[in-house]
Design an enzyme around this catalytic site. Structure first.
Site: not given
Length: 421
Positions: A90, A144, A164, A194, A244
């Site tokens: 990440r 995700n 989500c 998102h 987002y």
């Protein structure tokens, strides 16, 4: 009823456990299996999970294992919440895109593509093993990028629904602002995971009074501050975008911010270390307050609601899920995965009809859908050219020089996770 959580050693898991304990009448779990290859984390999380169940009087049994096949054997539903490459991957997703002046984020843009490439093959292998163990089991994907992963699962014929927490978070926020119970707030929620907009906020259900104009008029400043978008923009849009959308509506501003502050990955890694230290305390028998800052707010309520609807036909009659489009948004292919309100039951989700979508939202949604199609192709078949095509199609990349450079950096940073590289 047996439920299995793959990625059960996540620091998120006590949030889920707390929901299972509190909402046991909605979802009566007899056996809960936490599966994770990280034995040290799993031991800490599993111990806290058992203490939470005991403290709240839940009679269910909690089992921990690193054996995926044993863990999913006989499961009625399997919840996926894994992170291939962990927080280290990440951190890379949030860093190297910034070197090209593009947003560095774990689910959006080039970083999101990297996560999809790492994740889709692993999830499909897990799903195949779930199907062999119990072909009737539902797979609930919280991993995700949810839209791309769910599309991969459905394309391979699995019984899967994507989940989500953005929608349930907004529902709870709006209910508090309106002074009503969350169950009385129904969102007209459209788009992709998102990449969504609330085009209506209705009291009582799908046909109820739309109070979105009232919300924006009376609480626009609060909503805008939460989204970190200017109030005049919300007034001009007349809808509430998910946070987002800031990566699209304020891309350059966000890039400047990301270049001058610690990454979210660094913040989360530090938080996770502290959470695991807290989980090791044998006196702790509830989720700590710090967990609320980890992310995933209301995740447990959404997961319980969805699992209950799929397995028993109970739970909320309408839920926001990720599922096949099948004409819901007529400007998208039927096999696209959309995030919309649906009636959910043991036969799966059935999206509710959606009113005509403003081209302002439809255009971006169609663009990102095309990117997701190319991203899935790259995840399934590999190859530098497929990665380049996906990046070139993404509206947050778009220029060929950026796409070329980002392709090379993506592959270089993820080679150990890409069988074809």
């Amino acid at each position: 009823m047996k439920l299995t959580v793959v990625g059960g050693g996540s620091t998120y898991t006590p949030e889920l456990i707390d929901g299972f304990a509190r909402l046991r009448d909605t979802l009566p779990i007899e056996e809960l299996v936490l599966v994770d290859p990280a034995a040290d984390r799993l031991e800490l999380v599993g111990g806290l999970a058992r203490r939470i169940f005991a403290a709240q009087g839940h009679p269910g049994r909690i089992v921990t294992t690193a054996d995926l096949d044993a863990g999913v054997d006989g499961a009625d539903a399997v919840l996926l919440q894994l992170r291939v490459g962990g927080q280290a991957a990440r951190a890379q997703d949030e860093t190297w895109p910034l070197e090209c002046g593009c947003v560095g984020q774990e689910t959006t843009g080039a970083g999101g593509l990297a996560k999809a490439l790492r994740t889709v093959p692993v999830v499909l292998d897990i799903a195949d093993r779930v199907r062999r163990a119990n072909p009737r089991a539902w797979i609930i994907d919280f991993t995700n990028p949810v839209g791309i992963v769910t599309r991969a699962l459905l394309g391979a014929g699995h019984k899967a629904v994507g989940l989500c927490n953005v929608a349930i978070g907004l529902q709870r926020k709006f209910a508090a602002l309106l002074g009503v119970a969350p169950s009385g707030v129904h969102l007209d929620h459209i788009g992709l995971n998102h990449l969504t907009w609330e085009t209506g906020v209705r009291l009582g259900g799908p046909g109820g009074e739309d109070v979105l104009p009232k919300l924006l008029a009376e609480h626009g400043e609060t909503i805008a501050a939460d989204l970190r978008l200017p109030r005049p923009l919300l007034d001009r849009l007349g809808v509430v975008p998910s946070y987002y959308l800031r990566y699209y509506y304020a891309h350059d501003e966000v890039v400047d911010e990301l270049l001058t502050k610690p990454s979210r990955a660094a913040e989360v890694a530090a938080m996770e270390a502290e959470l695991l230290r807290m989980y090791a305390d044998p006196a702790l028998d509830e989720k700590p307050e710090l967990l609320s800052r980890r992310g995933g707010a209301f995740y447990s309520e959404a997961a319980v609601d969805l699992a209950a609807a799929l397995l028993t036909g109970s739970g909320s009659p309408y839920q926001v899920v990720n599922t096949l489009n099948n004409g819901t948004l007529p400007f998208l292919p039927d096999d696209a995965v959309v995030e919309v309100q649906a009636a959910v039951g043991p036969q799966g989700p059935v999206p509710l009809p959606v009113a005509a979508v403003d081209p302002l939202y439809a255009g971006l949604t169609a663009n990102v859908t095309a990117y997701e199609d190319l991203a899935l192709d790259a995840a399934l078949r590999g190859g530098r050219d497929r990665v380049f095509r996906a990046l070139l199609a993404h509206p947050l990349v778009g220029q060929y020089a950026y796409a070329e450079t980002l392709t090379d950096r993506l592959i270089a940073h993820n080679r150990e996770h890409l069988a074809w590289a």
